[in-house]
Enzyme design. Structure first.
Site, PDB file in Angstrom:
ATOM      1  CD1 TRP A  33      -2.086  -2.135   0.562  1.00 37.08           C
ATOM      2  CD2 TRP A  33      -3.092  -0.975   2.180  1.00 37.08           C
ATOM      3  NE1 TRP A  33      -3.202  -2.829   0.936  1.00 37.08           N
ATOM      4  CE2 TRP A  33      -3.841  -2.141   1.920  1.00 37.08           C
ATOM      5  CE3 TRP A  33      -3.530  -0.092   3.153  1.00 37.08           C
ATOM      6  CZ2 TRP A  33      -5.009  -2.439   2.607  1.00 37.08           C
ATOM      7  CZ3 TRP A  33      -4.695  -0.395   3.836  1.00 37.08           C
ATOM      8  CH2 TRP A  33      -5.429  -1.544   3.560  1.00 37.08           C
TER       9      TRP A  33
ATOM     10  CB  VAL B  33      -0.579   2.571   4.922  1.00 36.74           C
ATOM     11  CG1 VAL B  33      -0.245   2.197   6.359  1.00 36.74           C
ATOM     12  CG2 VAL B  33      -1.939   3.258   4.857  1.00 36.74           C
ATOM     13  CB  CYS B  34       3.206  -0.347   3.022  1.00 38.43           C
ATOM     14  SG  CYS B  34       1.867  -1.460   3.481  1.00 38.43           S
ATOM     15  CB  ILE B  35       5.593   3.179   0.411  1.00 40.75           C
ATOM     16  CG1 ILE B  35       5.734   1.694   0.003  1.00 40.75           C
ATOM     17  CG2 ILE B  35       6.742   4.006  -0.165  1.00 40.75           C
ATOM     18  CD1 ILE B  35       5.640   1.437  -1.469  1.00 40.75           C
TER      19      ILE B  35
ATOM     20  N   PRO C 191       6.431   5.553   6.487  1.00 41.07           N
ATOM     21  CG  PRO C 191       7.088   3.402   5.859  1.00 41.07           C
ATOM     22  CD  PRO C 191       5.890   4.285   6.008  1.00 41.07           C
TER      23      PRO C 191
END
Length: 139
Positions: free
Chosen positions: A121, A124-126, A129
């Site tokens: 995603w 969110v996932c990338i 962070p």
């Protein structure tokens, strides 16, 4: 006269190299595929495994993470885990991987300042962070 044989090429410090980068895989888990409707699941898995194999072939330190593996999202993709047998998988409780001290410490321990991040995603996932790591001086 210019002699090309006498010129020593210097790598740009801006480039990613096996000596300055670390690979971070974020949440490659079964439940996370529900948000990847724009891509074929098999193609995504194959691309992820290909990226993992490239990181391993070039000896790029790699950090594997999951979120809520036991309660919601399921285990990391077996095909990804197979590339790094026996490697610790950091299971988090936060959506932003950079909010987990174990993830930050694993990245910090490599001594690398350039992070290559792979996640299912983007939002969110990338992005989360990446923004957090950039704020702490990482690339």
């Amino acid at each position: 006269m210019f002699n090309v044989a006498n010129v020593k090429a210097a790598a740009s410090p801006d480039l990613l190299t096996p000596d300055n980068a670390v690979m971070l895989f974020v949440d490659h888990q079964p439940q996370m595929f529900f948000g990847t409707g724009s891509g074929d699941r098999t193609a995504i898995v194959n691309a992820t495994v290909g990226l993992a194999k490239a990181a391993k072939a070039f000896n790029v330190p790699t950090v594997l993470t999951t979120v809520a593996a036991e309660s919601f999202s399921g285990p990391i993709l077996p095909q990804l885990a197979e590339v790094f047998p026996g490697q610790e998988i950091i299971d988090r409780t936060t959506m932003n991987a950079w909010e987990d001290n174990a993830v930050v410490e694993a990245i910090r321990a490599t001594g690398r300042r350039k992070i290559i991040i792979s996640g299912l995603w983007t939002e969110v996932c990338i992005v989360l962070p990446v923004l957090s790591a950039l704020g702490q001086g990482y690339e």
